[in-house]
Scaffold this active site. Structure first.
Site, PDB file in Angstrom:
ATOM      1  N   ASP A  89       0.746  -1.140   0.151  1.00  0.00           N
ATOM      2  CA  ASP A  89       0.080   0.438  -0.121  1.00  0.00           C
ATOM      3  C   ASP A  89       0.903   1.402   0.256  1.00  0.00           C
ATOM      4  OD1 ASP A  89       0.619   0.694   2.941  1.00  0.00           O
ATOM      5  OD2 ASP A  89      -0.647  -1.493   3.305  1.00  0.00           O
ATOM      6  N   GLY A 141       9.943 -11.213  -0.643  1.00  0.00           N
ATOM      7  CA  GLY A 141      10.773 -10.675  -0.344  1.00  0.00           C
ATOM      8  C   GLY A 141      11.324 -12.228   0.091  1.00  0.00           C
ATOM      9  N   ASP A 158       7.308  -5.828   6.131  1.00  0.00           N
ATOM     10  CA  ASP A 158       5.362  -4.919   6.444  1.00  0.00           C
ATOM     11  C   ASP A 158       4.625  -5.354   5.917  1.00  0.00           C
ATOM     12  OD1 ASP A 158       2.956  -3.780   6.760  1.00  0.00           O
ATOM     13  OD2 ASP A 158       3.454  -2.476   5.225  1.00  0.00           O
ATOM     14  N   PRO A 165       1.769 -16.562   0.963  1.00  0.00           N
ATOM     15  CA  PRO A 165       3.655 -16.546   0.926  1.00  0.00           C
ATOM     16  C   PRO A 165       3.906 -15.580   1.415  1.00  0.00           C
ATOM     17  CG  PRO A 165       2.089 -14.842  -0.261  1.00  0.00           C
ATOM     18  CD  PRO A 165       1.224 -15.641  -0.164  1.00  0.00           C
TER      19      PRO A 165
HETATM   20  N1  SAM Z   1      -0.274  -3.209   7.256  1.00  0.00           N
HETATM   21  C1  SAM Z   1      -0.764  -4.525   6.786  1.00  0.00           C
HETATM   22  C2  SAM Z   1      -0.984  -5.732   8.016  1.00  0.00           C
HETATM   23  O1  SAM Z   1      -0.243  -5.968   9.185  1.00  0.00           O
HETATM   24  O2  SAM Z   1      -2.205  -6.541   8.371  1.00  0.00           O
HETATM   25  C3  SAM Z   1      -0.013  -5.222   6.003  1.00  0.00           C
HETATM   26  C4  SAM Z   1       0.005  -4.471   4.504  1.00  0.00           C
HETATM   27  S1  SAM Z   1       0.640  -4.844   3.047  1.00  0.00           S
HETATM   28  C5  SAM Z   1      -0.850  -4.242   2.363  1.00  0.00           C
HETATM   29  C6  SAM Z   1       1.112  -6.445   2.756  1.00  0.00           C
HETATM   30  C7  SAM Z   1       1.764  -7.273   1.959  1.00  0.00           C
HETATM   31  O3  SAM Z   1       3.203  -7.726   1.947  1.00  0.00           O
HETATM   32  C8  SAM Z   1       1.145  -7.145   0.633  1.00  0.00           C
HETATM   33  O4  SAM Z   1       0.531  -7.000  -0.284  1.00  0.00           O
HETATM   34  C9  SAM Z   1       1.633  -9.209   0.894  1.00  0.00           C
HETATM   35  O5  SAM Z   1       1.159  -8.759  -1.360  1.00  0.00           O
HETATM   36  C10 SAM Z   1       2.855  -8.367   0.947  1.00  0.00           C
HETATM   37  N2  SAM Z   1       3.915  -9.722   0.841  1.00  0.00           N
HETATM   38  C11 SAM Z   1       3.137 -11.078   1.927  1.00  0.00           C
HETATM   39  N3  SAM Z   1       4.045 -12.086   1.564  1.00  0.00           N
HETATM   40  C12 SAM Z   1       5.255 -11.446   0.783  1.00  0.00           C
HETATM   41  C13 SAM Z   1       6.160 -11.839   0.416  1.00  0.00           C
HETATM   42  N4  SAM Z   1       6.335 -13.279   1.126  1.00  0.00           N
HETATM   43  N5  SAM Z   1       6.908 -11.193   0.161  1.00  0.00           N
HETATM   44  C14 SAM Z   1       6.917 -10.434  -0.125  1.00  0.00           C
HETATM   45  N6  SAM Z   1       5.713  -9.427   0.062  1.00  0.00           N
HETATM   46  C15 SAM Z   1       4.406 -10.203   0.639  1.00  0.00           C
END
Ligand code: SAM
Length: 278
Positions: A89, A141, A158, A165
């Site tokens: 975001d 990540g 975050d 994932p």
């Molecule tokens: N602040 C939020 C919370 O605590 O619920 C999280 C916000 S942010 C939108 C979380 C992001 O992590 C998502 O967009 C998701 O696609 C990403 N994400 C999940 N697993 C991931 C990974 N292995 N590598 C990179 N991004 C990842």
């Protein structure tokens, strides 16, 4: 005839729901990784939802984004290169770029569609993603961190909750890779869920990080739309201790939650939380 009301519920535990009145469904999509929705809520304004879980809202996003960004960035004396894992975001990048000494902030997000939807529908939060000091890399990540060594001053995880994932972002192998991806005096912070509902996770993560980093600290903040409201963050640091810094040297920046008086106070834990990480 009475107007029909629409309500969204996040099932926060098998026995508890968090329900908001919806005035509009702005956007929905099934991405390669998750179900994505952007809703207009009456109480919290626009809301980003992934797989049924609230990620952020216009009204309370500052609480989370400021807490996860400014505590590590004001603990490190000279953060120049910073990475965010997840965070599609863009809210954490916006906060990081308030620090003038940051030369480059990388967003390492697995799901490009989260970034695109945030840019289009949540510009208040995503506004810094096009800054020339920001660079977006679309990849896992876990893979990124394990392929890059000695690269960052600060890493901020975050992530979504530990499903899909994001599962590996809460595992010991990942924290070891984060250690190696940081410079010799680097530090990192991860969001680590609710002390009311996720005590085993907090305990396991804290002890995993403690077995790798010389300094491990847990801090808390209040985020109204997250399960229980009370939220935890865990820091692993190679050199700098957030409790040893001189808070009188913290620069005043434009924030609504974080301030220098709060920096050390955030680490003062209620007894039941102290017991979780004993
Ligand atoms: N602040 C939020 C919370 O605590 O619920 C999280 C916000 S942010 C939108 C979380 C992001 O992590 C998502 O967009 C998701 O696609 C990403 N994400 C999940 N697993 C991931 C990974 N292995 N590598 C990179 N991004 C990842």
């Amino acid at each position: 005839m009475a107007e029909m009301e629409l309500w969204f519920t996040e099932q926060q535990t098998p026995d508890l729901g968090f329900t908001c009145k919806i005035t509009k469904t702005i956007y929905t999509a099934k991405t390669k990784y998750q179900d994505l929705a952007i809703l207009e809520t009456k109480q919290f304004g626009k809301m980003l939802v992934l797989d049924g879980a609230v990620q952020t809202t216009i009204v309370d996003e500052f609480c989370y984004h400021e807490l996860i960004a400014h505590v590590p960035l004001f603990t490190h004396p000279n953060p120049k290169k910073v990475a965010v894992i997840g965070g599609g975001d863009g809210g954490v990048i916006r906060e990081i770029l308030k620090h003038e000494e940051v030369e480059k902030a990388y967003l390492i997000e697995i799901d490009q569609e989260v970034i695109e939807a945030s840019k289009k529908y949540l510009p208040e939060i995503s506004c810094a993603l096009d800054d020339k000091r920001a660079e977006v890399i679309i990849t896992d990540g876990i893979k990124f961190v394990s392929e890059n060594k000695n690269m960052f001053d600060v890493i901020i995880v975050d992530s979504t909750d530990p499903v899909g994932p994001a599962v590996g972002l809460f595992e010991s192998n990942f924290y070891q890779a984060v250690y190696e991806c940081l410079k010799e005096d680097g530090l990192f912070v991860a969001q680590t869920e609710s002390p009311f509902y996720d005590q085993d996770l907090i305990r396991n993560v804290f002890h995993s990080i403690k077995s790798i980093f010389p300094i491990t600290r847990l801090y808390l903040g209040f985020i109204p739309t997250y399960p229980s409201g009370l939220w935890s963050f865990t820091m692993g640091s190679k050199k700098y201790d957030p409790l040893e810094i001189d808070v009188s040297k913290i620069k005043r920046i434009d924030t609504r939650y974080y301030n220098p008086e709060l920096h050390k106070a955030l680490f003062a834990l209620p007894t039941f939380v102290q017991k979780i990480i004993e």
